[in-house]
Design a protein around this motif. Structure first.
Motif, PDB file in Angstrom:
ATOM      1  N   THR A  97       0.832  -1.214   0.000  1.00 40.44           N
ATOM      2  CA  THR A  97       0.000   0.000   0.000  1.00 40.44           C
ATOM      3  C   THR A  97       0.866   1.262   0.000  1.00 40.44           C
ATOM      4  O   THR A  97       0.411   2.309   0.431  1.00 40.44           O
ATOM      5  N   VAL A 143      -5.480  -1.464   1.723  1.00 44.44           N
ATOM      6  CA  VAL A 143      -5.443  -0.639   0.524  1.00 44.44           C
ATOM      7  C   VAL A 143      -6.810  -0.028   0.233  1.00 44.44           C
ATOM      8  O   VAL A 143      -6.908   1.152  -0.141  1.00 44.44           O
ATOM      9  N   GLU A 174      -0.651   4.531  -1.421  1.00 41.52           N
ATOM     10  CA  GLU A 174      -1.841   4.932  -0.663  1.00 41.52           C
ATOM     11  C   GLU A 174      -1.467   5.391   0.747  1.00 41.52           C
ATOM     12  O   GLU A 174      -2.016   6.370   1.261  1.00 41.52           O
ATOM     13  N   GLN A 232      -7.548   3.981   0.352  1.00 40.53           N
ATOM     14  CA  GLN A 232      -8.071   4.632  -0.855  1.00 40.53           C
ATOM     15  C   GLN A 232      -9.328   5.436  -0.535  1.00 40.53           C
ATOM     16  O   GLN A 232      -9.514   6.558  -1.031  1.00 40.53           O
ATOM     17  N   GLN A 271       0.263   8.845   0.614  1.00 41.95           N
ATOM     18  CA  GLN A 271      -0.727   9.900   0.346  1.00 41.95           C
ATOM     19  C   GLN A 271      -1.578  10.163   1.581  1.00 41.95           C
ATOM     20  O   GLN A 271      -1.865  11.318   1.913  1.00 41.95           O
ATOM     21  N   ASN A 291      -8.351   8.581   1.351  1.00 38.84           N
ATOM     22  CA  ASN A 291      -7.701   9.559   0.482  1.00 38.84           C
ATOM     23  C   ASN A 291      -8.707  10.299  -0.407  1.00 38.84           C
ATOM     24  O   ASN A 291      -8.444  11.427  -0.838  1.00 38.84           O
TER      25      ASN A 291
END
Length: 571
Positions: A213, A311, A216, A315, A219, A318
């Protein structure tokens, strides 16, 4: 088709290319099937069954695919237990096939009979004794499925006469098997997002479940202005020198990680169930992401548990959490980490006319390890030195994390090179850990596996010596008989280098990188206490007690530099 042939077909269907094991009377009929199909599935003969299970466990950790090992019943099966418990502890899918005495003799206390069902009860998620050839296909398929589903150890015990029985051709279907996809509840996701937005000092603790990950996770950390601490199994999830990375936590950890944990007001655990409660905050809100619901809140009380893959959750975060403006906590942690890197740089400076220490060896090794290499690290002080001083970029780390069993370094390297022969593989071992399995360096030679084994040789059990001293005791039972591992390598048919300083270490590493044979680099080192990033009062008192005992017994002069180091780390 014989039952033994059915085993081969099912293993092929599950994409198994090799099996680690040791032949013997209760599995000889199965071994004969491997001989007949050696072009399809390789039988990797080890010198000790413990290495078979440790290698299979390491392979499972490296690939997230099932590892397979084989032994006779009785003593062979007993030898497998250490690697089986390693796989259980680290959540590595493992299928184990053991022999057993003929099923019509089970229960008669016959030669080499052991109650395998009872012995394997605690370590396995699935264990069955096959009593007829007809059971072989469905039970072996179920073993593979349960190993994958529960990330655990599945065992089949098979009397050798069963392998000779006729069975119908297996109806292969395992290739369609998939784990069910888990998705977090949207309401819980929104609650978690709200907590993250409210936090002033959010902190991420990432483990092995966060592997894969990287983009991700980075971020996410950037968005919420949260530094990232990694568990030992999580080392490498992001590069060690990334601005968000505060390093490891715990006894092997960094001072910035320790202090960030003391200050945070929201702990976000991503793919980890960190075992050392004393290194986590006393009373802060916590969010935990894990694909296994049993891990949620298991070791640390959490306010919100999100059962899903890391993950997918990252996601979602984010997409739904905007970038945080307040970055004061993050910047303070980053400044703290810069000071820590400077501190480590001071430690690894050349020691003129003095023996090398573990940190210098790892620092020198860094320049000779390829970006996509695999590091198989044993347990002991080598774990601490590698965690702190090897700056991972895209390398992979294989280690016995939860069980922390000594002797895992060499089997892990053997498995890594067999599974990914195109990659550089380096084992980092202490002399104590390597000596536990050193006979299987012959296995690396037999199968022409060009691995490099670095042995930090101080003729003692360094970590255990420190543990004794930390509680105020004088070390006892930790000295080891000196041994020349370079000569041992040559006696086995490999290459050996004996190293006493940084120049000869660099020369040996340069040579080893060009040699297509198993190589041991035996490095003489001086003892160094693996002090934690920040020392607690109780640890300081224990270590001071040890120094006082040494003074009273007049075994050594007062170790003032050691005491100064302890006091500096405390404050």
């Amino acid at each position: 088709m014989k039952a033994a042939e059915a085993v081969i077909e099912i293993m092929k269907d599950w994409d198994v290319s090799h099996i680690y094991g040791y032949p013997g009377d209760s599995v000889n009929n199965l071994v004969e099937a491997f001989r007949n199909h050696q072009e399809e599935i390789s039988f990797i003969q080890v010198r000790h069954e413990e290495v078979a299970s440790l290698a299979a466990s390491a392979e499972a950790k490296l690939t997230n695919k099932v590892g397979v090992c084989l032994s006779i019943g009785g003593p062979g099966a007993i030898h497998l237990l250490n690697g089986m418990y390693d796989a259980k502890a680290d959540g590595a899918p493992l299928v184990v096939i053991t022999g057993q005495i003929s099923h019509d003799l089970v229960g008669t206390d016959n030669f080499q009979e052991v109650n395998l069902e009872r012995m394997f009860d605690d370590v396995s998620v699935f264990h069955r004794r096959v009593t007829s050839g007809k059971q072989m296909r469905p039970l072996l398929e179920q073993a593979f499925k349960d190993a994958y589903t529960y990330n655990g150890v599945a065992v089949l015990s098979v009397p050798d006469d069963v392998f000779k029985e006729n069975v119908e051709h297996p109806q292969l279907r395992s290739s369609t098997f998939k784990k069910p996809a888990l998705r977090a509840d949207k309401e819980d996701l929104q609650k978690a997002a709200n907590e993250i937005k409210r936090a002033n000092k959010p902190l991420i603790l990432a483990g092995k479940g966060a592997m894969g990950t990287r983009d991700e996770l980075i971020q996410f950390g950037e968005n919420i202005a949260a530094p990232i601490i990694v568990s030992l199994r999580g080392k490498g999830v992001i590069p060690d020198e990334h601005p968000l990375n505060l390093g490891n936590l715990g006894q092997i950890g960094t001072k910035p990680a320790f202090e960030a944990m003391e200050e945070t007001d929201l702990l976000i655990m991503v793919g980890t169930s960190f075992p050392y409660r004393d290194f986590l905050p006393d009373d802060v809100k916590a969010i935990q992401i894990d694909i296994d619901s049993a891990q949620i809140g298991k070791r640390y009380p959490v306010d919100i548990g999100l059962v899903a893959s890391s993950v997918e959750v990252l996601q979602w975060f984010n997409k739904h959490i905007s970038e945080k403006e307040d970055r004061v906590f993050l910047r303070a942690c980053q400044e703290n980490m810069k000071s820590w890197w400077n501190h480590l740089d001071d430690i690894v400076q050349p020691r003129e006319n003095k023996p090398m220490q573990g940190p210098q060896v790892i620092h020198t090794l860094q320049d000779y390890v390829e970006d996509d290499a695999i590091l198989s690290v044993d347990v002991g002080n080598v774990s601490t030195w590698t965690a702190r001083f090897f700056k991972m970029t895209n390398q992979q780390l294989v280690i016995s994390s939860w069980l922390a069993t000594m002797g895992c370094g060499l089997p892990g390297a053997i498995a890594s090179k067999l599974k990914q022969p195109e990659k550089q593989v380096v084992a980092i071992c202490g002399d104590g850990g390597f000596a536990m399995v050193m006979q299987d360096f012959l296995t690396a030679v037999k199968y022409n596996l060009p691995i490099t084994v670095i042995i930090l040789n101080n003729s003692k059990l360094g970590m255990i010596k420190y543990e004794q001293e930390q509680i105020g005791n004088i070390s006892y039972g930790t000295a080891l008989q000196g041994f020349d591992f370079a000569k041992f390598a040559e006696a086995c048919g490999g290459i050996g280098f004996h190293v006493t300083n940084e120049d000869t270490l660099s020369e040996a590493l340069e040579s080893a990188s060009k040699i297509e044979k198993p190589t041991i680099i035996d490095v003489e080192i001086e003892d160094r206490a693996p002090l934690p990033g920040k020392i607690e009062w109780g640890q300081a008192m224990g270590y001071s007690k040890y120094l006082l005992k040494k003074l009273i017994e007049r075994d050594t002069e007062w170790d003032m530099p050691s005491l100064k180091t302890v006091l500096k780390r405390m404050f």
